[in-house]
Every structure is written in structure tokens, then in C-alpha cells.
Design a protein around this motif. Structure first.
Motif, PDB file in Angstrom:
ATOM      1  N   ALA A  31       0.800  -1.180  -0.242  1.00 45.06           N
ATOM      2  CA  ALA A  31       0.044   0.187  -0.148  1.00 45.06           C
ATOM      3  C   ALA A  31       0.689   1.356  -0.326  1.00 45.06           C
ATOM      4  CB  ALA A  31      -1.199  -0.123   0.949  1.00 45.06           C
ATOM      5  N   THR A  32       0.284   2.462  -0.336  1.00 46.11           N
ATOM      6  CA  THR A  32       0.884   3.690  -0.007  1.00 46.11           C
ATOM      7  C   THR A  32       0.856   4.365   1.010  1.00 46.11           C
ATOM      8  OG1 THR A  32      -1.195   5.007  -1.674  1.00 46.11           O
ATOM      9  CG2 THR A  32       0.672   3.770  -2.877  1.00 46.11           C
ATOM     10  N   SER A  33      -0.273   4.385   2.129  1.00 49.51           N
ATOM     11  CA  SER A  33      -0.345   4.306   2.920  1.00 49.51           C
ATOM     12  C   SER A  33      -1.051   3.435   3.918  1.00 49.51           C
ATOM     13  CB  SER A  33      -0.917   5.819   3.222  1.00 49.51           C
ATOM     14  OG  SER A  33      -2.528   5.517   2.375  1.00 49.51           O
ATOM     15  N   ALA A  34      -1.345   3.923   5.227  1.00 48.21           N
ATOM     16  CA  ALA A  34      -1.476   3.340   6.652  1.00 48.21           C
ATOM     17  C   ALA A  34      -3.379   3.005   5.777  1.00 48.21           C
ATOM     18  CB  ALA A  34      -1.670   3.901   7.296  1.00 48.21           C
ATOM     19  N   ASP A  35      -3.956   4.738   5.791  1.00 50.05           N
ATOM     20  CA  ASP A  35      -4.848   4.458   5.105  1.00 50.05           C
ATOM     21  C   ASP A  35      -5.834   3.179   3.747  1.00 50.05           C
ATOM     22  OD1 ASP A  35      -5.523   6.573   7.039  1.00 50.05           O
ATOM     23  OD2 ASP A  35      -5.448   7.716   5.962  1.00 50.05           O
ATOM     24  N   GLU A  36      -5.179   3.229   2.777  1.00 45.27           N
ATOM     25  CA  GLU A  36      -5.141   2.133   1.564  1.00 45.27           C
ATOM     26  C   GLU A  36      -4.548   0.742   2.228  1.00 45.27           C
ATOM     27  OE1 GLU A  36      -2.990   1.311  -2.397  1.00 45.27           O
ATOM     28  OE2 GLU A  36      -2.233   2.702  -1.549  1.00 45.27           O
ATOM     29  N   ALA A  37      -4.241   0.658   3.297  1.00 46.27           N
ATOM     30  CA  ALA A  37      -3.769  -0.484   3.598  1.00 46.27           C
ATOM     31  C   ALA A  37      -4.579  -0.575   4.799  1.00 46.27           C
ATOM     32  CB  ALA A  37      -2.107  -0.890   4.053  1.00 46.27           C
ATOM     33  N   LEU A  38      -5.318  -0.287   5.495  1.00 44.70           N
ATOM     34  CA  LEU A  38      -6.768  -0.775   5.981  1.00 44.70           C
ATOM     35  C   LEU A  38      -8.120  -0.881   5.435  1.00 44.70           C
ATOM     36  CD1 LEU A  38      -6.383   1.950   9.072  1.00 44.70           C
ATOM     37  CD2 LEU A  38      -6.738  -0.415   9.272  1.00 44.70           C
ATOM     38  N   ILE A  39      -8.270  -0.516   3.605  1.00 48.51           N
ATOM     39  CA  ILE A  39      -8.958  -0.186   3.125  1.00 48.51           C
ATOM     40  C   ILE A  39      -8.872  -1.299   1.961  1.00 48.51           C
ATOM     41  CG2 ILE A  39      -9.712   0.811   1.021  1.00 48.51           C
ATOM     42  CD1 ILE A  39      -9.249   3.415   1.917  1.00 48.51           C
ATOM     43  N   ARG A  40      -7.268  -1.879   1.416  1.00 49.77           N
ATOM     44  CA  ARG A  40      -7.076  -3.147   1.211  1.00 49.77           C
ATOM     45  C   ARG A  40      -6.947  -4.121   2.230  1.00 49.77           C
ATOM     46  NH1 ARG A  40      -4.288  -3.211  -4.096  1.00 49.77           N
ATOM     47  NH2 ARG A  40      -5.608  -5.092  -3.370  1.00 49.77           N
ATOM     48  N   ALA A  41      -7.386  -4.698   3.278  1.00 54.22           N
ATOM     49  CA  ALA A  41      -7.018  -5.644   3.789  1.00 54.22           C
ATOM     50  C   ALA A  41      -9.066  -5.606   4.347  1.00 54.22           C
ATOM     51  CB  ALA A  41      -6.578  -5.411   5.993  1.00 54.22           C
ATOM     52  N   HIS A  42      -9.247  -4.763   4.535  1.00 49.93           N
ATOM     53  CA  HIS A  42     -10.852  -4.969   4.259  1.00 49.93           C
ATOM     54  C   HIS A  42     -11.780  -5.858   3.101  1.00 49.93           C
ATOM     55  CE1 HIS A  42     -14.508  -2.930   6.478  1.00 49.93           C
ATOM     56  NE2 HIS A  42     -14.767  -3.979   6.296  1.00 49.93           N
ATOM     57  N   GLN A  43     -10.475  -5.320   2.015  1.00 48.27           N
ATOM     58  CA  GLN A  43     -11.198  -5.821   0.780  1.00 48.27           C
ATOM     59  C   GLN A  43     -10.532  -7.586   1.070  1.00 48.27           C
ATOM     60  OE1 GLN A  43      -9.369  -2.920  -1.710  1.00 48.27           O
ATOM     61  NE2 GLN A  43     -10.752  -1.924  -2.318  1.00 48.27           N
ATOM     62  N   ALA A  44     -10.048  -7.461   1.486  1.00 48.23           N
ATOM     63  CA  ALA A  44      -9.089  -8.412   1.521  1.00 48.23           C
ATOM     64  C   ALA A  44     -10.453  -9.497   2.240  1.00 48.23           C
ATOM     65  CB  ALA A  44      -7.758  -9.083   1.686  1.00 48.23           C
ATOM     66  N   TYR A  45     -10.356  -8.989   3.497  1.00 50.28           N
ATOM     67  CA  TYR A  45     -11.759 -10.076   4.069  1.00 50.28           C
ATOM     68  C   TYR A  45     -12.851 -10.040   3.601  1.00 50.28           C
ATOM     69  CZ  TYR A  45     -14.620 -11.415   8.439  1.00 50.28           C
ATOM     70  OH  TYR A  45     -15.316 -11.545   8.478  1.00 50.28           O
ATOM     71  N   ALA A  46     -13.768  -8.899   2.698  1.00 51.51           N
ATOM     72  CA  ALA A  46     -13.928  -9.587   2.562  1.00 51.51           C
ATOM     73  C   ALA A  46     -14.315 -10.632   1.369  1.00 51.51           C
ATOM     74  CB  ALA A  46     -15.386  -7.811   1.885  1.00 51.51           C
ATOM     75  N   THR A  47     -13.487 -10.507  -0.019  1.00 48.41           N
ATOM     76  CA  THR A  47     -13.446 -11.500  -0.454  1.00 48.41           C
ATOM     77  C   THR A  47     -13.304 -13.017  -0.420  1.00 48.41           C
ATOM     78  OG1 THR A  47     -11.650  -9.785  -2.179  1.00 48.41           O
ATOM     79  CG2 THR A  47     -12.001 -12.296  -2.857  1.00 48.41           C
ATOM     80  N   ALA A  48     -11.965 -13.025   1.198  1.00 51.49           N
ATOM     81  CA  ALA A  48     -12.548 -14.328   1.696  1.00 51.49           C
ATOM     82  C   ALA A  48     -13.573 -14.996   1.790  1.00 51.49           C
ATOM     83  CB  ALA A  48     -11.538 -14.434   2.552  1.00 51.49           C
ATOM     84  N   VAL A  49     -14.659 -13.931   2.932  1.00 54.13           N
ATOM     85  CA  VAL A  49     -15.680 -14.575   3.449  1.00 54.13           C
ATOM     86  C   VAL A  49     -16.417 -14.654   1.891  1.00 54.13           C
ATOM     87  CG1 VAL A  49     -17.969 -13.647   4.883  1.00 54.13           C
ATOM     88  CG2 VAL A  49     -15.443 -12.337   5.398  1.00 54.13           C
ATOM     89  N   THR A  50     -17.084 -13.865   1.177  1.00 53.52           N
ATOM     90  CA  THR A  50     -17.351 -13.566  -0.587  1.00 53.52           C
ATOM     91  C   THR A  50     -17.062 -15.330  -0.765  1.00 53.52           C
ATOM     92  OG1 THR A  50     -17.841 -11.913  -0.811  1.00 53.52           O
ATOM     93  CG2 THR A  50     -18.114 -13.180  -2.115  1.00 53.52           C
ATOM     94  N   ALA A  51     -15.966 -15.363  -0.971  1.00 52.53           N
ATOM     95  CA  ALA A  51     -15.180 -16.939  -1.460  1.00 52.53           C
ATOM     96  C   ALA A  51     -14.943 -18.006  -0.395  1.00 52.53           C
ATOM     97  CB  ALA A  51     -14.490 -16.356  -2.770  1.00 52.53           C
ATOM     98  N   ALA A  52     -15.414 -18.052   0.634  1.00 44.98           N
ATOM     99  CA  ALA A  52     -15.282 -18.802   1.680  1.00 44.98           C
ATOM    100  C   ALA A  52     -15.558 -20.366   1.216  1.00 44.98           C
ATOM    101  CB  ALA A  52     -16.155 -18.846   2.826  1.00 44.98           C
ATOM    102  N   ASN A  53     -15.594 -20.734   0.419  1.00 48.10           N
ATOM    103  CA  ASN A  53     -15.355 -22.171  -0.241  1.00 48.10           C
ATOM    104  C   ASN A  53     -14.316 -22.197  -1.485  1.00 48.10           C
ATOM    105  OD1 ASN A  53     -16.890 -23.167   1.598  1.00 48.10           O
ATOM    106  ND2 ASN A  53     -18.970 -22.761   0.642  1.00 48.10           N
TER     107      ASN A  53
END
Length: 97
Positions: A31-53
């Protein structure tokens, strides 16, 4: 264009009742900043939950999520993002920034 670096995002997690266990879920990626890192982590979590299987997929910039604990609540408002530093005792295996 800002240069990206590896960030670590730690998010407190809480188990559902009656266990009430607590812990941290850690995300890493570029990420280019802590704010972007928080956004990307949240997106990664949402993607993982959506594609749990589905098999885990790592984005080109390193963000992914695995080991998600079903039913646990992630406390995103308390999440912290800091530049990642490798542990002193070893280097991460399998991580390709």
C-alpha cells in the motif's frame, strides 16, 4: 506516483458467545499509506468471506486473507496499520511482496 511498501494491518477479533475469546487477525500487503492498507485489508477480508469455499487467491500486490474464523467479529474501527518489518529471528516463508 507514490511508492508502495509492505504494511501489516492488525484487527482485533472476538469470538461469539459463550466463548468470548479474543485475538488478532493480521493482514499484510502493499500500500502507499496506512489508510490504503486498512482499505485493502478490509477488501481482502470481504473477498475471503464471499469466496469461503474457493481456494485462497493472493492479489498481485500481496493482499489476501486466509484462516478466517467463521462467526468471529472483526473490530475494524480498532484496526491498526503500520509498515511491516520482518521478524528478527526469521524471514517469512511463502510471502512474495
Amino acid at each position: 506516483m507514490q511508492r508502495s511498501e509492505i504494511y501489516e494491518v492488525t484487527v482485533p477479533i472476538n469470538a461469539p458467545a459463550p466463548a468470548r475469546a479474543r485475538g488478532l487477525h493480521v493482514f499484510t500487503g502493499r500500500a502507499t499509506s496506512a489508510d490504503e492498507a486498512l482499505i485493502r485489508a478490509h477488501q481482502a477480508y470481504a473477498t475471503a468471506v464471499t469466496a469461503a469455499n474457493a481456494p485462497a487467491v493472493r492479489e498481485p500486490d500481496g493482499w489476501s486473507a486466509c484462516g478466517i474464523r467463521e462467526g468471529w467479529d472483526l473490530d475494524w474501527p480498532s484496526a491498526k496499520a503500520t509498515p511491516w518489518t520482518p521478524p528478527r529471528s526469521s524471514t517469512p516463508t511463502g510471502y512474495r511482496p
